[in-house]
Every structure is written in C-alpha cells, then in structure tokens.
Design a protein around this motif. Structure first.
Motif, PDB file in Angstrom:
ATOM      1  N   ARG A  98      -2.574   8.461  -6.296  1.00  0.00           N
ATOM      2  CA  ARG A  98      -2.536   7.254  -5.469  1.00  0.00           C
ATOM      3  C   ARG A  98      -3.796   7.141  -4.614  1.00  0.00           C
ATOM      4  O   ARG A  98      -4.341   6.049  -4.433  1.00  0.00           O
ATOM      5  CB  ARG A  98      -1.294   7.274  -4.587  1.00  0.00           C
ATOM      6  CG  ARG A  98      -1.086   5.982  -3.783  1.00  0.00           C
ATOM      7  CD  ARG A  98      -1.009   4.781  -4.731  1.00  0.00           C
ATOM      8  NE  ARG A  98      -0.994   3.523  -4.010  1.00  0.00           N
ATOM      9  CZ  ARG A  98       0.021   2.666  -4.022  1.00  0.00           C
ATOM     10  NH1 ARG A  98       1.115   2.959  -4.712  1.00  0.00           N
ATOM     11  NH2 ARG A  98      -0.045   1.528  -3.364  1.00  0.00           N
ATOM     12  N   ASP A 127      -6.349   4.049  -4.519  1.00  0.00           N
ATOM     13  CA  ASP A 127      -6.666   3.343  -3.279  1.00  0.00           C
ATOM     14  C   ASP A 127      -8.164   3.372  -3.001  1.00  0.00           C
ATOM     15  O   ASP A 127      -8.745   2.376  -2.533  1.00  0.00           O
ATOM     16  CB  ASP A 127      -5.911   3.978  -2.104  1.00  0.00           C
ATOM     17  CG  ASP A 127      -4.433   3.630  -2.102  1.00  0.00           C
ATOM     18  OD1 ASP A 127      -4.073   2.543  -2.576  1.00  0.00           O
ATOM     19  OD2 ASP A 127      -3.636   4.462  -1.623  1.00  0.00           O
ATOM     20  N   GLU A 134      -9.882   0.815  -5.219  1.00  0.00           N
ATOM     21  CA  GLU A 134      -9.684  -0.556  -4.735  1.00  0.00           C
ATOM     22  C   GLU A 134     -10.476  -0.804  -3.460  1.00  0.00           C
ATOM     23  O   GLU A 134     -11.099  -1.856  -3.291  1.00  0.00           O
ATOM     24  CB  GLU A 134      -8.200  -0.824  -4.482  1.00  0.00           C
ATOM     25  CG  GLU A 134      -7.959  -2.257  -4.037  1.00  0.00           C
ATOM     26  CD  GLU A 134      -6.499  -2.565  -3.745  1.00  0.00           C
ATOM     27  OE1 GLU A 134      -6.244  -3.664  -3.196  1.00  0.00           O
ATOM     28  OE2 GLU A 134      -5.631  -1.725  -4.031  1.00  0.00           O
ATOM     29  N   GLY A 135     -10.459   0.185  -2.554  1.00  0.00           N
ATOM     30  CA  GLY A 135     -11.227   0.032  -1.326  1.00  0.00           C
ATOM     31  C   GLY A 135     -12.714  -0.094  -1.593  1.00  0.00           C
ATOM     32  O   GLY A 135     -13.418  -0.887  -0.953  1.00  0.00           O
ATOM     33  N   ALA A 161      -5.443   4.823   1.891  1.00  0.00           N
ATOM     34  CA  ALA A 161      -4.438   3.788   1.643  1.00  0.00           C
ATOM     35  C   ALA A 161      -4.511   2.677   2.675  1.00  0.00           C
ATOM     36  O   ALA A 161      -4.229   1.506   2.372  1.00  0.00           O
ATOM     37  CB  ALA A 161      -3.041   4.410   1.648  1.00  0.00           C
ATOM     38  N   PRO A 182      -7.471  -0.535   1.686  1.00  0.00           N
ATOM     39  CA  PRO A 182      -7.177  -1.679   0.817  1.00  0.00           C
ATOM     40  C   PRO A 182      -5.841  -2.338   1.113  1.00  0.00           C
ATOM     41  O   PRO A 182      -5.687  -3.539   0.869  1.00  0.00           O
ATOM     42  CB  PRO A 182      -7.183  -1.062  -0.583  1.00  0.00           C
ATOM     43  CG  PRO A 182      -6.819   0.365  -0.362  1.00  0.00           C
ATOM     44  CD  PRO A 182      -7.454   0.742   0.942  1.00  0.00           C
ATOM     45  N   GLY A 183      -4.868  -1.559   1.635  1.00  0.00           N
ATOM     46  CA  GLY A 183      -3.551  -2.135   1.911  1.00  0.00           C
ATOM     47  C   GLY A 183      -3.612  -3.312   2.865  1.00  0.00           C
ATOM     48  O   GLY A 183      -3.179  -4.426   2.526  1.00  0.00           O
ATOM     49  N   PRO A 214       0.804  -1.195   0.000  1.00  0.00           N
ATOM     50  CA  PRO A 214       0.000   0.000   0.000  1.00  0.00           C
ATOM     51  C   PRO A 214       0.841   1.250   0.000  1.00  0.00           C
ATOM     52  O   PRO A 214       2.015   1.245   0.347  1.00  0.00           O
ATOM     53  CB  PRO A 214      -0.805  -0.111   1.299  1.00  0.00           C
ATOM     54  CG  PRO A 214       0.063  -0.926   2.183  1.00  0.00           C
ATOM     55  CD  PRO A 214       0.766  -1.889   1.288  1.00  0.00           C
TER      56      PRO A 214
END
Length: 338
Positions: free
Chosen positions: A193, A197, A200-201, A303, A306-307, A71
């Motif tokens: 970024r 993120d 994706e989240g 970040a 999802p990380g 992440p």
C-alpha cells in the motif's frame, strides 16, 4: 456521487424518532454536523429539549470521488480478511464495531436504532446518543491540563483493544472452526500500500517524484526488517482527537468506528503519534515493535499525501485543511530521508 447535502426537514425524521425512542417526542430542528467524508451526521433537536444524532449512509453523503478509493490511513477491511485497506463505511460495519466495542467495555455513543431496511428513511441509518460537550481535540486546545484524565482513560481503552487478539487480519473473524484461510502478512500489505500511495503521490507532486526511488527503497528496507507476527490486536484505525468525544463524566467516547479491525497495534500508534503530537505521551505503550512502528509511520505519511488530494478531486468543502494535511505529511515523509 451526489452533491446535494444538507439538513433534511424535521418532519421527514418523525418516523425515525418514533421508532428509535417511542412516541411522545418529535424533531423540531435538524442540523448537519461538520466532519466525516463518507456519511452524513445530523443532530435532531426534539420538542422536549433533548437531542439525538443520526448517521446516514447514502451516495449523496460520500465526498470521495468514486466512493470507493479512500486512502489507506485510517481505513481498514470491509469484512474480508484479505483487504484491510479497503473503504470503511456502511451500517453493517458500524453495527459490528459497535457490538465489539460494547462487549469490551469501550465507550461509544449509545445506539437507539439501526435501520438498513429503508422503510423509515430512504438510506441506511443509525440513531445514536448525542454526547453533550466537546471533542478531545477542542479540549486539548482549550485546557490541556483538564484533558489529562481523559487521555489516561483513553490509554486504558486502547489497552483493552490491544489485548483483544486474533490470529487473522481484518474486521470479521473467519467463520467455522476449520483452518484459517491464507492471508498476507500485515507488513507485506503495508509495504504494497505504501508503494502504491508513493506512486500516486509522486504523480501529483514533483517533490515526491524527485524522491520516489529513495522513498521506495526506504519502504522496502523497513518492510524487510520486520519479523513475522502471528497475532494482531484490535485497532480503531483513525483515532485522532477529533474522533474522541468527552462525556459529562470526563470519559472518552469513540466515534467513526467503522474502521475497527484486527491489525498491527503499531498502525494505530503511528497515527496516534501524528495526530496527538506532544500529548501522545499519555497514549504510548512500551510493548510496541519499533521496526513495525518505523514502517507504519512512513506508510502513514505516504498515505496522507495522495489521500487528501484525492478527496479534493471532488467537492469536499474544507479544502484548505485537506491541502494542509497533504503538505504537512509530504514534508514529514521527505524528512525521513535525512
């Protein structure tokens, strides 16, 4: 990514100990230490009662699925200025960061041996000082008053990093004396970024998906409010209290330093605020750009959803903690819309 991880037989480390410390001592026990998702960390106990720590970089030590998609939070460039959010791992990055911090007078574990030749061991490794005592996170939980002098010294170390400025982003200075290569601005990189993120989240959690449009607009608004900057300080990148050891003299000792890079100091302080909570007051700095701090705080929250969830796609052992991090930061990101 390999899945076999654990302590290695002491006799397999005898050559490493001899090369790092000279003859006369040998390892009698090996203990894998908790923490770290990209490298193995081992304590070697020696026959004279002393000990050292070994960092081991190998595919089997990396818990990240794909071993290259970590992440943004806490990550930095791999040495190229153009990509300060790519994975931060490897002996080369560790050595470069260690040299830089030593030159600035910022305490890290002493380095006894760095070996990338794989003649002593079948992986890149570094042998470092085993700093006795606890980390700052444990000390803060046990005795916050006793931690205050350590926090004050940590603030001084952050000041040394902050004032080490460069006109570029990333972990390594450009070579040569010519003009600097073109580089995206830090705020543009953070916005890009953060949006990635967020996407994706949102694909992983319906609550983020429902708020995706509003959060994306907020990211863009924060990014547009930031004024250009020509110089960047030095940041650790993932400086939580668990990445600060406390030596017997009460001095902070920074670990997990591979992400050291030139970037907005507000990126560091967004993470410090999240991780230190009420104790952040010892680390605060009057010269921070509040607009950048607002952008970086939102980006950091996005970040940290999802990380951790991506890490759980693999076999990372402390699964409850990762789920808790993702949930806490998801709620915090949504709260920024109120």
């Amino acid at each position: 990514m390999g899945t076999v991880r654990g302590a290695v037989a002491p006799e397999l480390w005898e050559g490493v100990v001899r090369a790092a410390l000279g003859g006369g001592r040998r390892p009698v026990a090996v203990e894998r230490l908790r923490g770290g998702s990209k490298k193995g960390v081992y304590r070697l106990r020696l026959d004279d009662g002393s000990s050292v720590v070994v960092y081991r970089w190998a595919a089997a030590e990396n818990y990240w699925p794909g071993a290259g998609d970590e992440p943004g939070a806490g990550a930095g460039g791999t040495g190229g200025q153009q990509d300060p959010f790519s994975p931060a791992s490897g002996l080369g990055l560790f050595q470069a960061a260690h040299r830089r911090l030593a030159a600035l007078g910022v305490r890290t574990p002493r380095l006894y041996l760095a070996d990338g030749g794989r003649t002593l061991h079948p992986a890149d490794l570094a042998v470092v000082e085993d700093v006795p005592g606890e980390n700052l996170e444990t000390l803060l939980g046990r005795d916050p008053r006793a931690a205050e002098p350590v926090l004050a010294r940590l603030a001084d170390a952050l000041g040394l990093l902050r004032e080490h400025r460069a006109p570029y982003l990333g972990r390594t200075a450009p070579s040569g004396a010519g003009a600097l290569p073109a580089s995206p601005s830090s705020e543009r990189l953070v916005v890009e970024r953060a949006l990635a993120d967020l996407a994706e989240g949102a694909a992983r959690d319906a609550r983020l998906a429902a708020a995706e449009e509003q959060l994306a607009a907020l990211v863009q608004a924060h990014g547009a409010a930031v004024r250009p900057r020509a110089e960047y300080g030095l940041v650790h990148g993932e400086l939580g209290p668990d990445h600060v050891l406390v030596d017997r003299h009460g001095h902070p000792v920074l670990i997990d330093i591979e992400g050291l890079m030139h970037f907005d100091v507000e990126w560091e302080h967004a993470f410090l605020r999240i991780r230190f909570g009420e104790h952040y007051r010892w680390l605060d700095h009057d010269g921070l750009d509040e607009q950048r701090l607002a952008l970086h705080t939102l980006a950091m929250r996005l970040a940290l959803v999802p990380g951790p969830l991506r890490l759980l796609d693999g076999d990372f052992p402390d699964r409850g903690a990762m789920r808790g991090i993702a949930e806490h930061n998801l709620r915090a990101a949504l709260a920024l819309l109120r």
